[in-house]
Design a protein around this motif. Structure first.
Motif, PDB file in Angstrom:
ATOM      1  N   GLN A 199      -8.387  13.744   5.054  1.00 50.96           N
ATOM      2  CA  GLN A 199      -7.290  12.390   3.831  1.00 50.96           C
ATOM      3  C   GLN A 199      -7.909  12.388   2.637  1.00 50.96           C
ATOM      4  N   VAL A 200      -7.342  12.951   1.871  1.00 45.59           N
ATOM      5  CA  VAL A 200      -8.015  13.095   0.481  1.00 45.59           C
ATOM      6  C   VAL A 200      -7.821  11.267  -0.257  1.00 45.59           C
ATOM      7  N   CYS A 201      -6.815  10.764   0.150  1.00 47.37           N
ATOM      8  CA  CYS A 201      -6.421   9.410   0.040  1.00 47.37           C
ATOM      9  C   CYS A 201      -6.476   8.004   1.333  1.00 47.37           C
ATOM     10  N   VAL A 202      -7.040   6.683   0.975  1.00 51.08           N
ATOM     11  CA  VAL A 202      -7.341   6.038   1.914  1.00 51.08           C
ATOM     12  C   VAL A 202      -5.558   6.105   2.420  1.00 51.08           C
ATOM     13  N   ASP A 203      -5.778   4.906   3.717  1.00 52.00           N
ATOM     14  CA  ASP A 203      -4.518   4.348   4.207  1.00 52.00           C
ATOM     15  C   ASP A 203      -4.561   2.779   3.720  1.00 52.00           C
ATOM     16  N   VAL A 204      -2.997   2.325   3.822  1.00 54.71           N
ATOM     17  CA  VAL A 204      -2.710   1.473   3.634  1.00 54.71           C
ATOM     18  C   VAL A 204      -2.008   0.659   4.716  1.00 54.71           C
ATOM     19  N   ASP A 205      -2.589  -0.337   5.843  1.00 61.52           N
ATOM     20  CA  ASP A 205      -1.785  -0.563   6.585  1.00 61.52           C
ATOM     21  C   ASP A 205      -1.661  -2.397   6.541  1.00 61.52           C
ATOM     22  N   HIS A 206      -0.454  -3.010   6.495  1.00 60.66           N
ATOM     23  CA  HIS A 206       0.300  -3.936   6.199  1.00 60.66           C
ATOM     24  C   HIS A 206       0.184  -5.258   7.264  1.00 60.66           C
ATOM     25  N   ASP A 207       0.218  -3.961   8.600  1.00 62.49           N
ATOM     26  CA  ASP A 207       0.174  -5.247   9.851  1.00 62.49           C
ATOM     27  C   ASP A 207      -0.894  -5.514  10.067  1.00 62.49           C
ATOM     28  N   ARG A 208      -1.855  -5.249   9.244  1.00 60.77           N
ATOM     29  CA  ARG A 208      -3.379  -5.119  10.066  1.00 60.77           C
ATOM     30  C   ARG A 208      -4.248  -6.503   9.168  1.00 60.77           C
ATOM     31  N   GLU A 209      -4.858  -6.866   9.601  1.00 62.77           N
ATOM     32  CA  GLU A 209      -5.866  -7.953   8.060  1.00 62.77           C
ATOM     33  C   GLU A 209      -6.179  -7.780   7.508  1.00 62.77           C
ATOM     34  N   PRO A 210      -6.163  -8.436   6.250  1.00 64.38           N
ATOM     35  CA  PRO A 210      -6.856  -7.465   4.443  1.00 64.38           C
ATOM     36  C   PRO A 210      -8.001  -7.089   4.446  1.00 64.38           C
ATOM     37  N   ASN A 211      -8.460  -6.194   4.092  1.00 62.19           N
ATOM     38  CA  ASN A 211     -10.337  -6.493   4.386  1.00 62.19           C
ATOM     39  C   ASN A 211     -10.678  -5.490   2.711  1.00 62.19           C
ATOM     40  N   SER A 212     -10.237  -5.886   2.077  1.00 62.66           N
ATOM     41  CA  SER A 212     -10.440  -5.478   0.473  1.00 62.66           C
ATOM     42  C   SER A 212      -9.239  -6.214  -0.077  1.00 62.66           C
ATOM     43  N   GLU A 213      -9.896  -6.673  -1.303  1.00 59.97           N
ATOM     44  CA  GLU A 213      -9.882  -8.125  -2.413  1.00 59.97           C
ATOM     45  C   GLU A 213      -9.932  -8.238  -3.695  1.00 59.97           C
ATOM     46  N   THR A 214      -9.282  -7.729  -4.938  1.00 60.14           N
ATOM     47  CA  THR A 214      -9.064  -8.271  -6.054  1.00 60.14           C
ATOM     48  C   THR A 214      -8.337  -9.255  -6.532  1.00 60.14           C
ATOM     49  N   LEU A 215      -8.718  -9.155  -8.316  1.00 59.03           N
ATOM     50  CA  LEU A 215      -8.875 -10.650  -8.637  1.00 59.03           C
ATOM     51  C   LEU A 215      -8.342  -9.585 -10.099  1.00 59.03           C
TER      52      LEU A 215
END
Length: 303
Positions: A199-215
């Motif tokens: 896959q070219v793009c990443v998948d976002v799974d709103h039901d799983r624990e976050p593994n990325s964070e940006t202020l």
């Protein structure tokens, strides 16, 4: 595992892991099937010319049986490349570290149709240093600060800065102003991002624990765009592009997020409005604090 072939014209040899057993009598038979898109006889002729070598640098023949070697090395045939008309600017160079300002459209390392037109190969040739290797990477579409290790002996120390998240990275971006805009910043975005195979793009799974964070902070705005400062706490693939798209502020000229568009030739007048702006860390070799700031700017940022 060190290559038995030297860097040639700024490009390292490719290593291929071979199966020990299988339906292929010879190594060349396996490669012909694996690289089916290449002309079979031209590939076998590379064996005849001694261009495919083993760990000790000895040449394999087209008759070398499968299982005789676990790894082989060879140089990729260089593709016909379109020149990318933007230059890498060296901001800092010492015995251990090289820091550059990468332009938009230039990949960090050779990939696909870009070999000579990659930051790594250009820098190896410019600095006459075949040991140069990236400590981290930027997307081809992203401009800004990029760090390279100048020698293998200290490379791991700089790589650990990123693995242990002891380096401060700051980016900036310009996005189209969302409809009904109200300023939500400063805002911390947390999502679970996963890169799936093929896959070219990443998948976002709103039901799983976050593994990325940006202020995300607001720098400026006008009637059409918002200019933000981004402080990523993690380093997932496409993280900043996904996080801004998730709040309705997709980065200008992003062809992946929020909507994947058809691949088209680069438009050099419309670069992705994302810039790696600042790097701060304690140098693992000298123990001294270091700070680097890009000399580039985003052309669509409000003035």
């Amino acid at each position: 595992m060190r290559s038995p072939l030297p860097v040639r014209d700024g490009v390292g040899a490719t290593r291929l892991h071979l199966p020990r057993t299988g339906p292929w009598p010879t190594v060349s038979d396996y490669m012909v099937e694996r690289f089916f898109h290449l002309d079979a006889e031209q590939l076998r002729s590379r064996f005849d010319r001694g261009e495919i070598v083993a760990f000790d640098g000895s040449a394999l023949s087209r008759h070398t049986p499968l299982g005789a070697e676990e790894f082989i090395w060879y140089y990729r045939e260089p593709p016909v490349e379109l020149e990318i008309p933007f230059q890498v600017e060296v901001l800092h160079q010492d015995d251990d570290l090289v820091v550059v300002d990468k332009p938009h459209f230039l990949p960090t390392t050779p990939a696909g149709k870009y070999v000579q037109n990659s930051a790594l190969v250009r820098l190896r040739r410019l600095l006459d240093n075949p040991d140069l290797a990236p400590v981290h990477r930027l997307d081809r579409a992203t401009a800004g600060l990029l760090m390279f290790s100048a020698r293998p002996q200290t490379r791991g120390a700089y790589q650990m800065l990123f693995q242990q998240r002891t380096i401060e990275k700051v980016y900036e971006a310009v996005s189209a102003k969302p409809a009904g805009w109200t300023d939500p910043f400063p805002l911390t975005v947390r999502l679970h991002i996963e890169k799936l195979r093929a896959q070219v793009c990443v998948d976002v799974d709103h039901d799983r624990e976050p593994n990325s964070e940006t202020l995300i902070e607001l720098l400026s705005e006008d009637d059409h765009v918002i200019h933000t400062l981004l402080h990523p706490h993690t380093g997932k693939m496409h993280q900043l592009r996904v996080h801004l798209a998730s709040i309705g502020a997709g980065i200008l000229h992003d062809n992946l997020y929020p909507v994947l568009t058809d691949e088209r030739p680069d438009d050099h007048d419309r670069p992705l409005q994302l810039l790696a702006r600042e790097l701060r860390f304690v140098d693992p070799i000298s123990g001294k604090p270091r700070e680097f700031v890009t000399r580039r700017s985003l052309q669509y940022a409000p003035r």
